[in-house]
Design an enzyme around this catalytic site. Structure first.
Site, mmCIF file in Angstrom:
data_model
loop_
_atom_site.group_PDB
_atom_site.id
_atom_site.type_symbol
_atom_site.label_atom_id
_atom_site.label_comp_id
_atom_site.label_asym_id
_atom_site.label_seq_id
_atom_site.Cartn_x
_atom_site.Cartn_y
_atom_site.Cartn_z
ATOM 1 N N LEU A 58 39.978 38.635 50.287
ATOM 2 C CA LEU A 58 40.757 38.175 49.405
ATOM 3 C C LEU A 58 40.959 36.701 49.818
ATOM 4 O O LEU A 58 41.991 36.871 49.933
ATOM 5 C CB LEU A 58 41.903 38.965 48.044
ATOM 6 C CG LEU A 58 42.701 38.828 48.031
ATOM 7 C CD1 LEU A 58 41.617 38.646 46.424
ATOM 8 C CD2 LEU A 58 43.848 39.128 46.879
ATOM 9 N N TYR A 109 43.938 43.055 39.095
ATOM 10 C CA TYR A 109 44.868 42.823 38.212
ATOM 11 C C TYR A 109 45.864 41.601 39.315
ATOM 12 O O TYR A 109 44.760 40.728 40.574
ATOM 13 C CB TYR A 109 45.692 43.875 39.442
ATOM 14 C CG TYR A 109 46.256 43.992 40.838
ATOM 15 C CD1 TYR A 109 46.626 43.054 41.685
ATOM 16 C CD2 TYR A 109 44.556 45.149 41.565
ATOM 17 C CE1 TYR A 109 46.485 43.557 42.916
ATOM 18 C CE2 TYR A 109 44.319 44.640 42.964
ATOM 19 C CZ TYR A 109 45.484 43.992 43.864
ATOM 20 O OH TYR A 109 45.484 44.630 45.279
ATOM 21 N N GLU A 167 40.523 40.625 57.189
ATOM 22 C CA GLU A 167 42.089 40.448 56.755
ATOM 23 C C GLU A 167 43.096 41.854 57.178
ATOM 24 O O GLU A 167 42.274 42.868 57.746
ATOM 25 C CB GLU A 167 42.163 40.163 55.320
ATOM 26 C CG GLU A 167 41.415 41.330 54.340
ATOM 27 C CD GLU A 167 40.968 40.563 52.705
ATOM 28 O OE1 GLU A 167 41.850 40.022 52.547
ATOM 29 O OE2 GLU A 167 40.410 41.435 52.363
ATOM 30 N N LYS A 179 39.670 40.968 42.889
ATOM 31 C CA LYS A 179 41.131 41.638 42.946
ATOM 32 C C LYS A 179 40.926 42.810 42.342
ATOM 33 O O LYS A 179 42.222 42.313 40.781
ATOM 34 C CB LYS A 179 42.315 40.775 43.132
ATOM 35 C CG LYS A 179 43.449 41.098 43.465
ATOM 36 C CD LYS A 179 44.769 40.367 43.265
ATOM 37 C CE LYS A 179 45.522 40.774 43.943
ATOM 38 N NZ LYS A 179 45.808 40.713 45.445
#
Length: 279
Positions: free
Chosen positions: A200, A34, A176, A144
Site C-alpha cells: 500500500l 477505504y 510490508e 486500499k
C-alpha cells in the site's frame, strides 16, 4: 456513552441509527475501498495525499466518485471531535444492487460512510515485538480495499504470538506489515520497499521519505531481503494511526541492540515537528 455522529450518504446521524442494506455490495462482496485520515489539533493531516490515494483506489476498482477536495473537506470536517489526535475512517462501496451478482450492476449509487475516532497513543519509546510471516495476500495490495481477511488472519497470528505486527515475506523479501509499511536501517542507510502493487502506498511512508531527503538522512527505496531485515540495526512500522513505531524484537530475537535506535529518535523528532508545523 454518547452516541457519536457519523456521515452516511449525505446525512449526519447517530452511529446507532446508521444502517445499510444487506444487499450492499460492500457487505456481500467486500466491493469497496477505504481511507484513514489522521487529524491533529482539528486539522486533517496530508488531506490531499490521502484523497489522491483514495481516488487511485477507486480507479483501481472502477468506481468513479466526482468529489473534489473542498467537497470532501465539507463532509469530513464536521465529524472531527475534541482532542489532539484523531482519525477519520472513510469507506466507499459500490452500493446497493437489486440482486446478488458478481458482475457490476448497470446502475448503482455508491455508499459513502465516514466516522471519527480518537487515535490511541502508543508507547513508542520502548519499541514493540514483530513476527515474520509468509505474504499470502492478493496481487493488488496497492488498492486500499475493504477485503482485508488475509491481513486480519496475519495480524491475528502476530497477536497470538504476543507481537504488535506481522512483517510479511514474499519470495524471500519483505513487502510490508499486515497493517503498516516498513522501514529498516541497513548498514547505516534507511531502506523501504519500492512502491508497487505488492504494498500500500503509505502517506506516512511518503512523509518520512521527504523528511529524510530534506534533513540529510541517507535513504533508498529498494528490496529488503529477509536476511537483510534480520541483520538490520533498526526496523520501523509506519501508518496513519501508529505514526512511526520502532520494532526492537523480530521473531523473538533483538533488533540491533534491542533498544530504540538513534535514526528512529531523529526521525521521530522530525515527524512530530512536521505535524506541529502544518497543524
Amino acid at each position: 456513552m454518547q452516541d457519536k455522529i457519523v456521515y452516511l450518504n449525505g446525512e449526519y446521524l447517530p452511529l446507532s441509527k446508521a444502517k445499510i442494506s444487506v444487499l450492499d455490495r460492500g457487505f456481500l462482496f467486500g466491493d469497496g475501498v477505504y481511507e484513514v485520515i489522521p487529524a491533529y489539533f482539528g486539522q486533517l493531516f496530508c488531506l490531499e495525499a490521502h484523497l489522491q490515494r483514495l481516488n487511485n483506489s477507486l480507479h483501481g476498482i472502477r468506481l468513479p466518485i466526482s468529489l473534489d477536495t473542498k467537497q470532501w473537506l465539507e463532509i469530513l470536517q464536521p465529524l472531527l471531535i475534541e482532542g489532539d489526535a484523531q482519525y477519520i475512517y472513510l469507506q466507499i462501496t459500490r452500493g446497493v444492487a437489486d440482486k446478488r451478482d458478481h458482475a457490476f450492476p448497470e446502475q448503482c449509487e455508491p455508499t459513502i460512510f465516514a466516522m471519527c475516532s480518537e487515535i490511541v497513543p502508543f508507547a513508542r519509546d520502548k519499541g514493540v515485538q514483530a513476527i515474520t510471516l509468509d505474504d499470502m495476500r492478493w496481487q493488488l495490495c496497492n488498492i486500499k480495499a475493504t477485503t482485508l481477511l488475509a491481513n486480519i488472519l496475519l495480524r491475528q497470528q502476530a497477536v497470538d504470538n504476543a507481537c504488535a505486527e506481522a512483517i510479511l515475506i514474499k519470495d524471500g523479501y519483505a513487502t510490508e506489515g499486515a497493517a503498516s509499511n516498513i522501514f529498516a536501517v541497513i548498514d547505516g542507510v534507511l531502506v523501504t520497499p519500492i512502491n508497487s502493487n505488492e504494498i500500500l502506498p503509505g502517506i506516512t511512508r511518503d512523509v518520512i521519505i521527504d523528511l529524510a531527503k530534506v534533513n540529510g538522512i541517507s535513504l533508498r527505496e529498494d528490496v529488503i531481503s529477509l536476511a537483510a531485515l534480520q541483520s538490520a540495526s533498526e526496523i520501523w512500522l509506519t501508518s496513519s494511526t501508529r505514526e512511526i513505531l520502532p520494532v526492537t524484537s523480530l521473531d523473538n530475537k533483538p533488533v540491533g541492540n534491542g533498544q530504540v535506535g538513534p535514526v528512529w529518535q531523529t526521525m521521530q523528532k522530525l515527524f512530530q515537528e512536521y505535524k506541529g508545523a502544518i497543524s
